[in-house]
Design an enzyme around this catalytic site. Structure first.
Site, mmCIF file in Angstrom:
data_model
loop_
_atom_site.group_PDB
_atom_site.id
_atom_site.type_symbol
_atom_site.label_atom_id
_atom_site.label_comp_id
_atom_site.label_asym_id
_atom_site.label_seq_id
_atom_site.Cartn_x
_atom_site.Cartn_y
_atom_site.Cartn_z
ATOM 1 N N ASP A 167 -7.956 1.790 7.805
ATOM 2 C CA ASP A 167 -7.204 2.913 6.665
ATOM 3 C C ASP A 167 -7.797 4.198 6.331
ATOM 4 O O ASP A 167 -8.889 4.535 5.922
ATOM 5 C CB ASP A 167 -7.504 1.864 5.236
ATOM 6 N N GLU A 177 -11.869 -1.859 1.185
ATOM 7 C CA GLU A 177 -10.701 -1.262 1.692
ATOM 8 C C GLU A 177 -10.257 0.480 1.378
ATOM 9 O O GLU A 177 -10.681 0.957 0.021
ATOM 10 C CB GLU A 177 -9.307 -2.026 1.255
ATOM 11 N N ASP A 195 0.870 -1.228 0.018
ATOM 12 C CA ASP A 195 0.105 -0.135 0.467
ATOM 13 C C ASP A 195 0.479 1.187 -0.127
ATOM 14 O O ASP A 195 2.186 1.616 0.982
ATOM 15 C CB ASP A 195 -0.716 -0.382 1.437
HETATM 16 C C1 FRU Z 1 -5.202 -3.955 1.564
HETATM 17 C C2 FRU Z 1 -5.170 -3.931 2.344
HETATM 18 C C3 FRU Z 1 -5.621 -2.118 3.576
HETATM 19 C C4 FRU Z 1 -4.708 -2.869 5.068
HETATM 20 C C5 FRU Z 1 -3.221 -3.478 4.916
HETATM 21 C C6 FRU Z 1 -2.538 -4.445 5.449
HETATM 22 O O1 FRU Z 1 -3.769 -3.688 0.452
HETATM 23 O O2 FRU Z 1 -5.259 -4.718 2.679
HETATM 24 O O3 FRU Z 1 -6.580 -2.372 3.882
HETATM 25 O O4 FRU Z 1 -4.430 -1.766 5.636
HETATM 26 O O5 FRU Z 1 -3.485 -3.978 2.978
HETATM 27 O O6 FRU Z 1 -0.882 -5.107 4.702
#
Ligand code: FRU
Length: 424
Positions: free
Chosen positions: A210, A294, A53
């Site tokens: 998030d 997400e 991310d």
């Molecule tokens: C998206 C996600 C987010 C979370 C992170 C965990 O790729 O699933 O929602 O914060 O990655 O690694």
């Protein structure tokens, strides 16, 4: 600081619904909503760490911001373990797939800087070991607050629990690079309440994370989006007429779709600093459709609210499906009603020949979409893959009314600033 009650003591709005009928319109491989193929020959940002991310530094209005000519991105990051006996297979070879799949459990926030909006140089960890209260530092948003270079990093402190937190620090530049200082005191903001947003006690697979704070361009107040699931014990949700939508004959059977209960949450700040928040009912729910919405975020354009969120094939409910990628919804006012972009919601999905090539897309106000490379097939059968853990090529989309179109492809990890702030 004085904390005043928000005007939202009562439910201010009805959540908009992403229905099963909407999701039936999702079609992989429509070229206008499909990410171009990522070549297996991609370059990697680092041989030492995986990144996924990506969170560009921005201001509270959503503009991607450089400081003194330096672009800054934050990334979820984990060490690669090519020599760790724990990650060797029975032939003694590095099992990179297992190492990659385990990354969420050791995710830490790192930052990178660049003069060109690409060719990122590693700055290091944002918080020293021991500063963050939990094992995992999960996604969020860094906000540049002022010309002194102060930054509020909102993120998710996970395991044990999942708490939306923030930590304040400062960005410092020289002619050679960028460093982040401070980021020493983490302030917990809120957790799922079990009434609007599902808790771990209600569902061991709950999502609450998030944070994406923003100032509403119309009412000027400070709000925050986040990912949640609709409150209630796992399995207790109803997939009724509203959640099903207007389906053709033969599509009424919802199977076990009551287990998929994603929502996009919203909270309003009671203070100007964003230290005191009140959760409001979700903006959007996907009960009976999908279990994860997400990294929700906005693009404000043409007086409209474009709400984007990422989701997966594996989190879709029985009887509906779609590619991994970013989905979008549009409304004329913050609290909706939201309608799915392109009829279905799909904005940019992976091609079916490379279903895991990219993920965690972030649509920026200039129409550029950044994401990371997950895995790309290296043979025709798709059995051999190359793990990414690095920045994907940036894609350009055009947003027009209730439609979006893929119009351009740029370099790997290209995240140009929309404005530059000169520090005082
Ligand atoms: C998206 C996600 C987010 C979370 C992170 C965990 O790729 O699933 O929602 O914060 O990655 O690694």
């Amino acid at each position: 600081m004085k904390s005043t009650p928000s005007k939202f003591g009562k439910t201010p709005h009805q959540p908009s619904l992403w229905t099963r009928a909407d999701a039936l319109k999702v079609h992989a491989d429509d070229p206008t909503t499909t990410q171009p193929l990522v070549s297996a020959n991609f370059p990697v940002l680092s041989d030492e760490v995986f990144i996924w991310d990506t969170m560009p530094l921005r201001d509270i209005d959503g503009n991607i911001t450089s400081v003194d000519g330096w672009s800054v991105i934050f990334t979820l990051t984990a060490d690669r373990h090519p020599n760790d006996p724990q990650y060797l297979d029975q032939n003694g070879n590095y099992d990179v797939i297992r190492d990659w799949n385990d990354r969420h459990g050791r995710a830490k926030m790192y930052y990178w800087f660049s003069r060109t909006g690409k060719d990122w140089k590693l700055g290091g960890r944002v918080m020293a070991e021991g500063v963050s209260p939990t094992v995992r530092e999960w996604a969020g948003t860094p906000i540049l607050l002022n010309e002194q270079g102060e930054v509020d990093l909102y993120y998710t402190a996970v395991t044990p629990g999942a708490t939306i937190v923030k930590v304040r620090g400062r960005v410092v530049t020289t002619e050679h690079g960028v460093s982040l200082v401070g980021f020493e005191k983490v302030k917990p903001l809120f957790e799922a309440d079990g009434k609007m947003y599902q808790t771990e006690a209600q569902n061991a697979f709950w999502g609450f994370r998030d944070p994406w704070p923003f100032r509403d361009p119309k009412d000027g107040k400070l709000y925050m989006l986040f990912e949640g699931n609709v409150a209630g014990e796992r399995g207790s949700h109803k997939v009724g007429k509203a959640e099903i939508g207007d389906v053709p004959p033969g599509y009424e059977d919802v199977g076990n779709s009551r287990f998929q209960t994603a929502c996009v949450g919203i909270a309003v700040a009671r203070d100007e600093d964003g230290d005191d928040w009140e959760m409001l009912p979700p903006l959007l729910t996907a009960v009976g459709v999908n279990d994860q919405t997400e990294r929700p975020h906005f693009v404000f354009q043409d007086g409209k609210y474009y709400l984007f969120t990422i989701s997966h094939t594996f989190t879709y409910a029985d009887g509906v499906t779609g590619p991994d990628g970013v989905y979008g919804f549009v409304a004329d006012s913050l609290f909706g009603p939201y309608v799915p972009l392109n009829g279905s919601g799909l904005v940019l999905g992976n091609p079916s020949s490379q279903p895991f090539q990219t993920y965690s897309h972030c649509v920026m106000p200039n129409g550029l979409v950044t994401s990371f490379i997950d895995s790309v097939p290296t043979d025709n059968t798709g059995t051999q893959i190359r793990i990414g853990g690095t920045e994907a090529p940036t894609v350009g989309i055009k947003i027009k009314g209730q439609q979006t179109f893929v119009v351009a492809e740029y370099d790997y990890g290209y995240i140009p600033p929309m404005l530059d702030v000169t520090l005082k």
